[in-house]
Structures are given as structure tokens and as C-alpha cells.
Design a protein around this motif. Sequence first.
Motif, PDB file in Angstrom:
ATOM      1  N   THR A 220       0.919  -1.086   0.260  1.00  0.00           N
ATOM      2  CA  THR A 220       0.156   0.061  -0.237  1.00  0.00           C
ATOM      3  C   THR A 220       0.845   1.340   0.122  1.00  0.00           C
ATOM      4  N   GLU A 221       1.859   1.331   0.830  1.00  0.00           N
ATOM      5  CA  GLU A 221       2.777   2.373   0.754  1.00  0.00           C
ATOM      6  C   GLU A 221       3.684   2.462  -0.521  1.00  0.00           C
ATOM      7  N   GLN A 222       3.875   1.551  -1.208  1.00  0.00           N
ATOM      8  CA  GLN A 222       4.669   1.572  -2.558  1.00  0.00           C
ATOM      9  C   GLN A 222       3.600   2.143  -3.510  1.00  0.00           C
ATOM     10  N   LEU A 223       2.207   1.745  -3.450  1.00  0.00           N
ATOM     11  CA  LEU A 223       1.226   2.206  -4.370  1.00  0.00           C
ATOM     12  C   LEU A 223       1.055   3.666  -4.216  1.00  0.00           C
ATOM     13  N   ALA A 224       0.784   3.986  -2.952  1.00  0.00           N
ATOM     14  CA  ALA A 224       0.735   5.608  -2.745  1.00  0.00           C
ATOM     15  C   ALA A 224       1.841   6.328  -3.154  1.00  0.00           C
ATOM     16  N   ALA A 225       3.037   5.911  -2.869  1.00  0.00           N
ATOM     17  CA  ALA A 225       4.325   6.681  -3.254  1.00  0.00           C
ATOM     18  C   ALA A 225       4.377   6.694  -4.605  1.00  0.00           C
ATOM     19  N   HIS A 226       4.100   5.715  -5.459  1.00  0.00           N
ATOM     20  CA  HIS A 226       3.985   5.844  -7.038  1.00  0.00           C
ATOM     21  C   HIS A 226       2.953   6.674  -7.656  1.00  0.00           C
ATOM     22  N   ARG A 227       1.915   6.790  -7.050  1.00  0.00           N
ATOM     23  CA  ARG A 227       1.049   7.542  -7.424  1.00  0.00           C
ATOM     24  C   ARG A 227       1.354   8.905  -6.982  1.00  0.00           C
ATOM     25  N   ALA A 228       1.927   9.287  -6.020  1.00  0.00           N
ATOM     26  CA  ALA A 228       2.311  10.760  -5.600  1.00  0.00           C
ATOM     27  C   ALA A 228       3.216  11.195  -6.737  1.00  0.00           C
ATOM     28  N   LEU A 229       4.244  10.359  -7.348  1.00  0.00           N
ATOM     29  CA  LEU A 229       5.084  10.735  -8.257  1.00  0.00           C
ATOM     30  C   LEU A 229       4.500  11.006  -9.706  1.00  0.00           C
ATOM     31  N   ARG A 230       3.476  10.445  -9.976  1.00  0.00           N
ATOM     32  CA  ARG A 230       2.754  10.743 -11.213  1.00  0.00           C
ATOM     33  C   ARG A 230       1.773  12.299 -11.166  1.00  0.00           C
ATOM     34  N   SER A 231       1.644  12.595 -12.362  1.00  0.00           N
ATOM     35  CA  SER A 231       0.826  13.780 -12.629  1.00  0.00           C
ATOM     36  C   SER A 231      -0.149  13.542 -13.870  1.00  0.00           C
ATOM     37  N   GLY A 232      -1.170  14.272 -13.805  1.00  0.00           N
ATOM     38  CA  GLY A 232      -2.406  14.035 -14.837  1.00  0.00           C
ATOM     39  C   GLY A 232      -2.739  12.705 -14.831  1.00  0.00           C
ATOM     40  N   GLY A 233      -3.443  12.186 -15.932  1.00  0.00           N
ATOM     41  CA  GLY A 233      -4.161  10.961 -16.164  1.00  0.00           C
ATOM     42  C   GLY A 233      -5.444  10.873 -15.368  1.00  0.00           C
ATOM     43  N   ASP A 234      -5.939   9.872 -14.984  1.00  0.00           N
ATOM     44  CA  ASP A 234      -7.335   9.505 -14.379  1.00  0.00           C
ATOM     45  C   ASP A 234      -6.982   9.668 -12.880  1.00  0.00           C
ATOM     46  N   THR A 235      -7.923  10.823 -12.493  1.00  0.00           N
ATOM     47  CA  THR A 235      -7.520  11.239 -11.134  1.00  0.00           C
ATOM     48  C   THR A 235      -8.833  10.675 -10.385  1.00  0.00           C
ATOM     49  N   ASP A 236      -9.744   9.892 -11.101  1.00  0.00           N
ATOM     50  CA  ASP A 236     -10.912   9.371 -10.489  1.00  0.00           C
ATOM     51  C   ASP A 236     -11.086   7.818 -10.211  1.00  0.00           C
ATOM     52  N   VAL A 238      -9.827   4.638  -7.947  1.00  0.00           N
ATOM     53  CA  VAL A 238     -10.073   4.225  -6.351  1.00  0.00           C
ATOM     54  C   VAL A 238      -9.076   4.758  -5.870  1.00  0.00           C
ATOM     55  N   LEU A 239      -7.595   4.287  -6.122  1.00  0.00           N
ATOM     56  CA  LEU A 239      -6.520   4.707  -5.467  1.00  0.00           C
ATOM     57  C   LEU A 239      -6.259   6.300  -5.309  1.00  0.00           C
ATOM     58  N   SER A 240      -6.313   6.999  -6.503  1.00  0.00           N
ATOM     59  CA  SER A 240      -6.629   8.668  -6.200  1.00  0.00           C
ATOM     60  C   SER A 240      -7.543   9.250  -5.218  1.00  0.00           C
ATOM     61  N   ARG A 241      -8.740   8.432  -5.239  1.00  0.00           N
ATOM     62  CA  ARG A 241      -9.745   8.709  -4.393  1.00  0.00           C
ATOM     63  C   ARG A 241      -9.548   8.648  -2.882  1.00  0.00           C
ATOM     64  N   LEU A 242      -8.952   7.433  -2.791  1.00  0.00           N
ATOM     65  CA  LEU A 242      -8.666   7.103  -1.076  1.00  0.00           C
ATOM     66  C   LEU A 242      -7.427   8.139  -0.670  1.00  0.00           C
ATOM     67  N   LEU A 243      -6.362   8.467  -1.581  1.00  0.00           N
ATOM     68  CA  LEU A 243      -5.441   9.059  -1.270  1.00  0.00           C
ATOM     69  C   LEU A 243      -5.761  10.591  -0.892  1.00  0.00           C
ATOM     70  N   GLU A 244      -6.852  10.955  -1.748  1.00  0.00           N
ATOM     71  CA  GLU A 244      -7.542  12.462  -1.406  1.00  0.00           C
ATOM     72  C   GLU A 244      -8.345  12.430  -0.300  1.00  0.00           C
ATOM     73  N   SER A 245      -8.967  11.316   0.011  1.00  0.00           N
ATOM     74  CA  SER A 245      -9.755  11.485   1.351  1.00  0.00           C
ATOM     75  C   SER A 245      -8.944  11.256   2.549  1.00  0.00           C
ATOM     76  N   VAL A 246      -7.768  10.697   2.607  1.00  0.00           N
ATOM     77  CA  VAL A 246      -7.049  10.535   3.787  1.00  0.00           C
ATOM     78  C   VAL A 246      -6.145  11.767   4.172  1.00  0.00           C
ATOM     79  N   HIS A 247      -6.087  12.676   3.240  1.00  0.00           N
ATOM     80  CA  HIS A 247      -5.192  14.039   3.553  1.00  0.00           C
ATOM     81  C   HIS A 247      -5.962  14.701   4.508  1.00  0.00           C
ATOM     82  N   ALA A 248      -7.104  14.592   4.671  1.00  0.00           N
ATOM     83  CA  ALA A 248      -7.806  15.361   5.555  1.00  0.00           C
ATOM     84  C   ALA A 248      -7.618  15.019   7.083  1.00  0.00           C
ATOM     85  N   GLU A 249      -6.798  13.789   7.237  1.00  0.00           N
ATOM     86  CA  GLU A 249      -6.523  13.220   8.629  1.00  0.00           C
ATOM     87  C   GLU A 249      -5.536  14.019   9.190  1.00  0.00           C
TER      88      GLU A 249
END
Length: 457
Positions: A220-236, A238-249
Amino acid sequence: MTVTQARATGTRRRVPPGPSRFATFKLLNMLLRDRLALMRTAADGYGDAVRVAIGPKTLYFFNHPDYAKYVLTDNPGNYHKGIGLHQARRALGDGLLTSEGELWREQRRVIQPAFQAKRIAAQASAVAQEAARMVGRLRSRAGAGPVDITAEMTELTLGVLGRTLLDEDLSGHASIGHDFEAVQDQAMFEVVTLGAVPQFLPLPQQLRFRAARARLQKVTEQLAAHRALRSGGDTDDVLSRLLESVHAEQDPRVARRRLRDELVTLLLAGHETTASTLSWAFHLIDQNPEVVERLRDEARSVLGDRLPEFGDLQRLTYTTMVVEETMRLYPPVWMLSRIAQGPDVIAGYDIPAGADVVVCPYTLHRHPAFWERPERFEPDRFDRQRRAQRPRYAYIPFGAGPRFCVGNHLGMMEAVFVIAMVMRELRLVLPKGASVVPEPMLSLRVRGGLRMSVQRG
């Protein structure tokens, strides 16, 4: 008379029939060794409402479409996740499968858009491509000895999940399937021991679970880290949405745990149920030669030699019925358990607050009042006319009510495509003398995997 009135007047409480408490040791043995036989014995011996006392636990088991509808759909607020998933929380954390209340509603809100029909239709090409890779692997093994079909289906479904929901390639995480076996084993251990064994004890099973959980945390940490390095693409996805949802913590440790719990649950539920269904389907198809011919004829007629497209689902009608009949006999989620939050009455019986209430799709799908020849594999029972004659809640392979499986459409598309693509050119055959035994864990899987020989069609 309501529950409150019965208590006020001193009326004796009605309880469902069931085995005597003197049968506790026998029932405990069945819980450990043959959970499906336990549920079938209860239903066959005592009817549609059964009270089963197993040690300190008492299960209220309801095996009728009307009662399933009441618990799952009509009054779901009174019935939270129960035995099984309640104990499995120690293994799975608070992901969508085990969470309750506002946390569950927030999790569902976050991932629901990724499962909208329009988005699923757009993923048909990715599903077909992953299936084509799997068929290629099987084709290369034709005549070369048995293949572990369960392992192949697991690799396939993880590949589909990665591409369609996470927008990630999971092929570099080969241990995920084995790690989830350890998680399921631990979750079921929590069930049969009623959560009484501390996880810190160095039992071999618990050591395997802790190692698997650590590896899944790393994934899970590797998936999150890899996504953080990417820009553009499909931001809708599940992984993108989960990362966005936990940022509020505010607490990063809480955010890390939430992301782990939700991703682990998604990875488990997203691949395990479909992989199990496909394994059972190929076993049942092999046992019924007339089904083999009809599947092959339909696949060749509808698809020819091309990859399937989303619109083909409407034309692969017999293949769809095969999947549905497979899930009748071997529903991927074989038991739905709940805990009553307040007193209630079901089927005329008083249900106390805190009671463990169980609906079992495995037995409900075999109820002789609603299914002719219930033990036989008959896909035609799902044609439009026969389907209309059955109660809606006689068949609930994806659950029902607010917690209806969010990924049901993706899972069905995947299963139909895979069966059609395999059967138009290959035949999977169980070796002589081999046995196939169901193993009811969190999902109903084939014990020890399913080894079959591959033959060209």
C-alpha cells in the motif's frame, strides 16, 4: 404483540427451535471442521428459523427470502456486521468490508464513483486484454500437465483490479495472493476462537499473518508513493480518491492506517471473490459436457476470434447464466452475519439486542421450496421466465440492501468474458481421482487450489 408488550405482560419469549445445548461440543467441532455442514444440518433439521448455541455464542439463523430481505434491506440500521467480519476486523482493520456507521458511509461515498456503469463499461477493454494474457498462458500449457487454475484466476483478477480500479500494474507484487490467504486464515481463526487468542502469541499461523500484513502494508505504501510521483491521467480511480480522502487526517499515523485498511480490503474483496467464482465455474463446467458445448458455440458465435466488448455482455446470455448458477451453488460470500443493535422480532421470534443474526446464501440458494433439484448444476434456471417465478431474495450472491457489493457489475463482466474466452478454444479437465472440496473462509474458495489439465478445444 410487540417485544415490549410481551415483556410487560410477562409473556414467555418465543425462541426458534434448534440443537440442544448438550450438542455444544459437536457443534464446535463442525464449526472448526465443516462450517457448511453445520449450516446445512441446522436448516435441514429445524427449518427456516434456527437457534444454534455454540459455546458462549448463540446464532439466530434465518434461511428464507423474506427473512433475508428484512435483515438486509428492510431494517438494516438495526443489524451491523457480525460474527466473522466483527472478529476479522483485527486482521483486516476498518476497511469498507468491516467498518460501520459514518466511517462506512464516508468510505462508500469515496469509492462509489469508480464503480459507476459508464466507468465500468469503459474498462471492458482492459478486462478483455488481461483475460487474453491469461488464455495465452493456459494455451502454452496445453497437454503439459495440470495447471493451478485458482492461481491463474488470482493472477488474472489482481491484474484486472490493478488496471481498472487502481490504474496501477500489480504484476510486480506477486506475493499478494499468498498474503491474502494468510489474512483469510487469520480472520477465520479469529472467528472459530471468538477472538479470544491474543495476536501477540507466536503461533505459526499468527506469525504468517503478521508477516503477510507487513508485506501488504509495504504494498500500500509503494502504491501511494508511486501515485504521488505521477501527474495528470485518471484522477478518478479508487487509489486517487482514497489518497485524497485520507489527506484530511491530522494524524499521519491515522492516515497511514486508514489507507492500509481500505486498500487491503479493496485488494482482497476485489480479486478473491471473482477468482473463487471462476475456479468453481470451470470445475462445474468440466462436470457437465452439455454445458461445454453450449458455451463454446455461444462464444464462437458472438465473439468469433476477436476480444469481447462491453456490448457483448447482452449477447453472451448462456455464459451469464453459467456464472449465475455457479454463484448459486458456490456463492463467493457464503455467509452474511449481523449483530442486532436493538431487540426485534423476525419470523415471530424475539431477537434480543446483541444477538448474532445469520443469513447464509449457501443454504438459501439450495432451499428446496425455491429451487427444483437444488444440488444440480442447471444454468437454464436463470432464464428470464424461471427467474421471474422466484422471490427476489432467494438469490443473493452479492448480498443485499445498503451493503450490496459495490463491485458486482465489474465482477460479472470479468467472469463472463473470461469463461467465454477460455471455452471458445480450450477445455479444462479435472485429473482422474482428484477431489474438489469447498473451504468456507471469508469467501468460499476451493481448498488447496484447483489443478486442471488444459486441452485444446
